[in-house]
Design a protein around this motif. Structure first.
Motif, PDB file in Angstrom:
ATOM      1  N   THR A  88     -58.106  19.445 -42.321  1.00  0.00           N
ATOM      2  CA  THR A  88     -58.747  20.665 -42.787  1.00  0.00           C
ATOM      3  C   THR A  88     -59.974  20.900 -41.916  1.00  0.00           C
ATOM      4  OG1 THR A  88     -59.442  21.887 -44.773  1.00  0.00           O
ATOM      5  CG2 THR A  88     -60.197  19.616 -44.594  1.00  0.00           C
ATOM      6  N   ASP A  89     -60.695  21.958 -42.182  1.00  0.00           N
ATOM      7  CA  ASP A  89     -61.874  22.282 -41.370  1.00  0.00           C
ATOM      8  C   ASP A  89     -62.804  21.077 -41.267  1.00  0.00           C
ATOM      9  OD1 ASP A  89     -60.980  24.873 -41.004  1.00  0.00           O
ATOM     10  OD2 ASP A  89     -62.208  25.708 -42.616  1.00  0.00           O
ATOM     11  N   GLY A  90     -63.225  20.796 -40.022  1.00  0.00           N
ATOM     12  CA  GLY A  90     -64.123  19.685 -39.764  1.00  0.00           C
ATOM     13  C   GLY A  90     -63.448  18.451 -39.195  1.00  0.00           C
ATOM     14  N   PHE A  91     -62.133  18.536 -38.913  1.00  0.00           N
ATOM     15  CA  PHE A  91     -61.438  17.373 -38.342  1.00  0.00           C
ATOM     16  C   PHE A  91     -61.966  17.075 -36.941  1.00  0.00           C
ATOM     17  CE2 PHE A  91     -58.961  20.960 -36.845  1.00  0.00           C
ATOM     18  CZ  PHE A  91     -58.616  20.614 -35.549  1.00  0.00           C
ATOM     19  N   ALA A  96     -52.313  21.875 -43.099  1.00  0.00           N
ATOM     20  CA  ALA A  96     -53.695  22.210 -43.430  1.00  0.00           C
ATOM     21  C   ALA A  96     -53.804  22.278 -44.947  1.00  0.00           C
ATOM     22  CB  ALA A  96     -54.093  23.539 -42.812  1.00  0.00           C
ATOM     23  N   VAL A  97     -54.922  21.850 -45.455  1.00  0.00           N
ATOM     24  CA  VAL A  97     -55.162  21.880 -46.890  1.00  0.00           C
ATOM     25  C   VAL A  97     -55.527  23.300 -47.300  1.00  0.00           C
ATOM     26  CG1 VAL A  97     -56.652  21.016 -48.737  1.00  0.00           C
ATOM     27  CG2 VAL A  97     -55.847  19.474 -46.941  1.00  0.00           C
ATOM     28  N   GLU A  98     -54.737  23.846 -48.213  1.00  0.00           N
ATOM     29  CA  GLU A  98     -54.992  25.161 -48.815  1.00  0.00           C
ATOM     30  C   GLU A  98     -55.124  26.292 -47.791  1.00  0.00           C
ATOM     31  OE1 GLU A  98     -58.476  24.335 -51.150  1.00  0.00           O
ATOM     32  OE2 GLU A  98     -57.351  23.148 -52.589  1.00  0.00           O
ATOM     33  N   SER A  99     -54.430  26.181 -46.673  1.00  0.00           N
ATOM     34  CA  SER A  99     -54.535  27.186 -45.616  1.00  0.00           C
ATOM     35  C   SER A  99     -53.392  26.983 -44.632  1.00  0.00           C
ATOM     36  CB  SER A  99     -55.878  27.046 -44.903  1.00  0.00           C
ATOM     37  OG  SER A  99     -56.000  28.008 -43.885  1.00  0.00           O
ATOM     38  N   THR A 100     -53.365  27.807 -43.593  1.00  0.00           N
ATOM     39  CA  THR A 100     -52.442  27.593 -42.479  1.00  0.00           C
ATOM     40  C   THR A 100     -53.209  27.498 -41.163  1.00  0.00           C
ATOM     41  OG1 THR A 100     -52.083  29.966 -42.265  1.00  0.00           O
ATOM     42  CG2 THR A 100     -50.498  28.733 -43.624  1.00  0.00           C
ATOM     43  N   ALA A 101     -54.508  27.220 -41.277  1.00  0.00           N
ATOM     44  CA  ALA A 101     -55.356  27.046 -40.097  1.00  0.00           C
ATOM     45  C   ALA A 101     -56.444  26.032 -40.426  1.00  0.00           C
ATOM     46  CB  ALA A 101     -55.974  28.369 -39.671  1.00  0.00           C
ATOM     47  N   VAL A 131     -62.589  23.963 -32.231  1.00  0.00           N
ATOM     48  CA  VAL A 131     -61.217  24.162 -31.781  1.00  0.00           C
ATOM     49  C   VAL A 131     -60.386  24.445 -33.027  1.00  0.00           C
ATOM     50  CG1 VAL A 131     -59.195  23.105 -30.707  1.00  0.00           C
ATOM     51  CG2 VAL A 131     -61.480  22.662 -29.777  1.00  0.00           C
ATOM     52  N   THR A 132     -59.670  25.565 -33.005  1.00  0.00           N
ATOM     53  CA  THR A 132     -58.905  25.968 -34.185  1.00  0.00           C
ATOM     54  C   THR A 132     -57.418  25.777 -33.959  1.00  0.00           C
ATOM     55  OG1 THR A 132     -60.582  27.581 -34.830  1.00  0.00           O
ATOM     56  CG2 THR A 132     -58.373  27.909 -35.727  1.00  0.00           C
ATOM     57  N   PHE A 133     -56.783  25.146 -34.926  1.00  0.00           N
ATOM     58  CA  PHE A 133     -55.329  25.063 -34.985  1.00  0.00           C
ATOM     59  C   PHE A 133     -54.890  26.138 -35.969  1.00  0.00           C
ATOM     60  CE2 PHE A 133     -54.768  20.156 -34.350  1.00  0.00           C
ATOM     61  CZ  PHE A 133     -55.203  20.269 -33.048  1.00  0.00           C
ATOM     62  N   ASP A 134     -53.950  26.970 -35.554  1.00  0.00           N
ATOM     63  CA  ASP A 134     -53.415  27.949 -36.500  1.00  0.00           C
ATOM     64  C   ASP A 134     -51.909  27.758 -36.607  1.00  0.00           C
ATOM     65  OD1 ASP A 134     -52.537  29.035 -34.121  1.00  0.00           O
ATOM     66  OD2 ASP A 134     -53.499  30.958 -34.401  1.00  0.00           O
ATOM     67  N   ARG A 135     -51.285  28.519 -37.448  1.00  0.00           N
ATOM     68  CA  ARG A 135     -49.854  28.404 -37.746  1.00  0.00           C
ATOM     69  C   ARG A 135     -49.477  26.999 -38.197  1.00  0.00           C
ATOM     70  NH1 ARG A 135     -47.097  30.859 -32.660  1.00  0.00           N
ATOM     71  NH2 ARG A 135     -48.855  29.857 -31.698  1.00  0.00           N
ATOM     72  N   LEU A 136     -50.374  26.380 -38.948  1.00  0.00           N
ATOM     73  CA  LEU A 136     -50.101  25.067 -39.508  1.00  0.00           C
ATOM     74  C   LEU A 136     -49.303  25.215 -40.790  1.00  0.00           C
ATOM     75  CD1 LEU A 136     -53.620  23.424 -39.042  1.00  0.00           C
ATOM     76  CD2 LEU A 136     -51.621  23.243 -37.554  1.00  0.00           C
ATOM     77  N   ASN A 151     -48.689  24.487 -44.742  1.00  0.00           N
ATOM     78  CA  ASN A 151     -49.606  24.412 -45.870  1.00  0.00           C
ATOM     79  C   ASN A 151     -49.171  23.275 -46.787  1.00  0.00           C
ATOM     80  OD1 ASN A 151     -50.600  25.007 -48.648  1.00  0.00           O
ATOM     81  ND2 ASN A 151     -51.553  26.726 -47.602  1.00  0.00           N
ATOM     82  N   THR A 152     -50.121  22.489 -47.260  1.00  0.00           N
ATOM     83  CA  THR A 152     -49.784  21.350 -48.117  1.00  0.00           C
ATOM     84  C   THR A 152     -49.090  21.780 -49.407  1.00  0.00           C
ATOM     85  OG1 THR A 152     -52.039  21.354 -49.008  1.00  0.00           O
ATOM     86  CG2 THR A 152     -51.546  19.772 -47.240  1.00  0.00           C
ATOM     87  N   ASP A 153     -49.224  23.035 -49.782  1.00  0.00           N
ATOM     88  CA  ASP A 153     -48.525  23.515 -50.981  1.00  0.00           C
ATOM     89  C   ASP A 153     -47.005  23.482 -50.801  1.00  0.00           C
ATOM     90  OD1 ASP A 153     -50.966  24.005 -52.151  1.00  0.00           O
ATOM     91  OD2 ASP A 153     -50.963  26.142 -51.670  1.00  0.00           O
ATOM     92  N   ASP A 154     -46.548  23.452 -49.534  1.00  0.00           N
ATOM     93  CA  ASP A 154     -45.119  23.545 -49.236  1.00  0.00           C
ATOM     94  C   ASP A 154     -44.504  22.238 -48.731  1.00  0.00           C
ATOM     95  OD1 ASP A 154     -45.263  26.311 -49.801  1.00  0.00           O
ATOM     96  OD2 ASP A 154     -45.971  26.695 -47.761  1.00  0.00           O
ATOM     97  N   LEU A 155     -45.202  21.129 -48.871  1.00  0.00           N
ATOM     98  CA  LEU A 155     -44.687  19.916 -48.244  1.00  0.00           C
ATOM     99  C   LEU A 155     -43.699  19.163 -49.116  1.00  0.00           C
ATOM    100  CD1 LEU A 155     -46.119  17.106 -49.420  1.00  0.00           C
ATOM    101  CD2 LEU A 155     -48.053  18.068 -48.257  1.00  0.00           C
ATOM    102  N   CYS A 156     -42.846  18.395 -48.425  1.00  0.00           N
ATOM    103  CA  CYS A 156     -41.891  17.502 -49.076  1.00  0.00           C
ATOM    104  C   CYS A 156     -42.088  16.121 -48.445  1.00  0.00           C
ATOM    105  CB  CYS A 156     -40.453  17.995 -48.874  1.00  0.00           C
ATOM    106  SG  CYS A 156     -39.260  16.895 -49.638  1.00  0.00           S
TER     107      CYS A 156
END
Length: 177
Positions: free
Chosen positions: A8-11, A34-39, A46-51, A53-58
């Motif tokens: 998440t932000d701050g990595f 990403a936690v609660e986001s897709t970025a 440095v920003t990672f986007d199109r990550l 979301n932990t809501d969708d993980l298996c």
């Protein structure tokens, strides 16, 4: 081998990017959540986007968990989903890897008790395990790294655990390590 990375932000960018790049060189699939986001934006912007979301993980799809360090560790530690993921990996005896500040999450949750581990030196508390004053510590399926400076050694330890020494040696040779 399939690895889940959560941030998440701050990595810490060096720990995240270096480890992900080396594992992908070895042919591993690394899905970054990403936690609660897709970025997520690292501590050096440095920003990672199109990550994912932990809501969708298996979690059952993954062989290993990788948590980079950085100041984001407190947000990860406070997140119920992240704690559930960590618990799942430990309960199912899967590989758990964390570097720098991230092992403190494991320590606060009780997973370092009786284990050899390392972490960012100033963040070491009495986690009930054996602190190793070195770049990487391995205790069965637990791999911990000390700091950004340990990123390459940490990535190779994780690679060797998941893909074997021959693959790790092949990748080391390919980057003149």
């Amino acid at each position: 081998m399939k690895v889940m990375c959560i941030l998440t932000d701050g990595f810490e960018e060096l720990e995240a990017v270096g480890t992900i790049a080396l594992l992908r060189r070895a042919g591993m699939v690394i899905d970054v959540y990403a936690v609660e986001s897709t970025a997520a934006t690292g501590r050096f912007q440095v920003t990672f986007d199109r990550l994912l979301n932990t809501d969708d993980l298996c979690v059952d799809e993954y062989d290993a968990l990788f948590i980079p360090g950085g100041p984001h560790y407190a947000k990860l530690e406070a997140n119920a989903c992240v704690k559930a993921v960590i618990k799942h990996f430990f309960d199912h005896h899967k590989v758990v890897s964390a570097i720098c500040a991230a092992p403190t999450i494991l320590g606060h949750l009780g997973y370092l008790k009786g284990k050899k581990y390392t972490c960012f030196t100033s963040m070491n508390e009495d986690f009930g395990g054996v602190y190793m004053d070195q770049y990487v510590a391995i205790d069965e399926n637990l791999i911990t790294g000390r700091s950004a400076a340990a990123s390459i050694d940490f990535a190779f330890a994780l690679m060797e655990k998941l893909a074997g020494k021959a693959k790790a040696d092949e990748i080391k040779k390919s980057i003149y390590y």
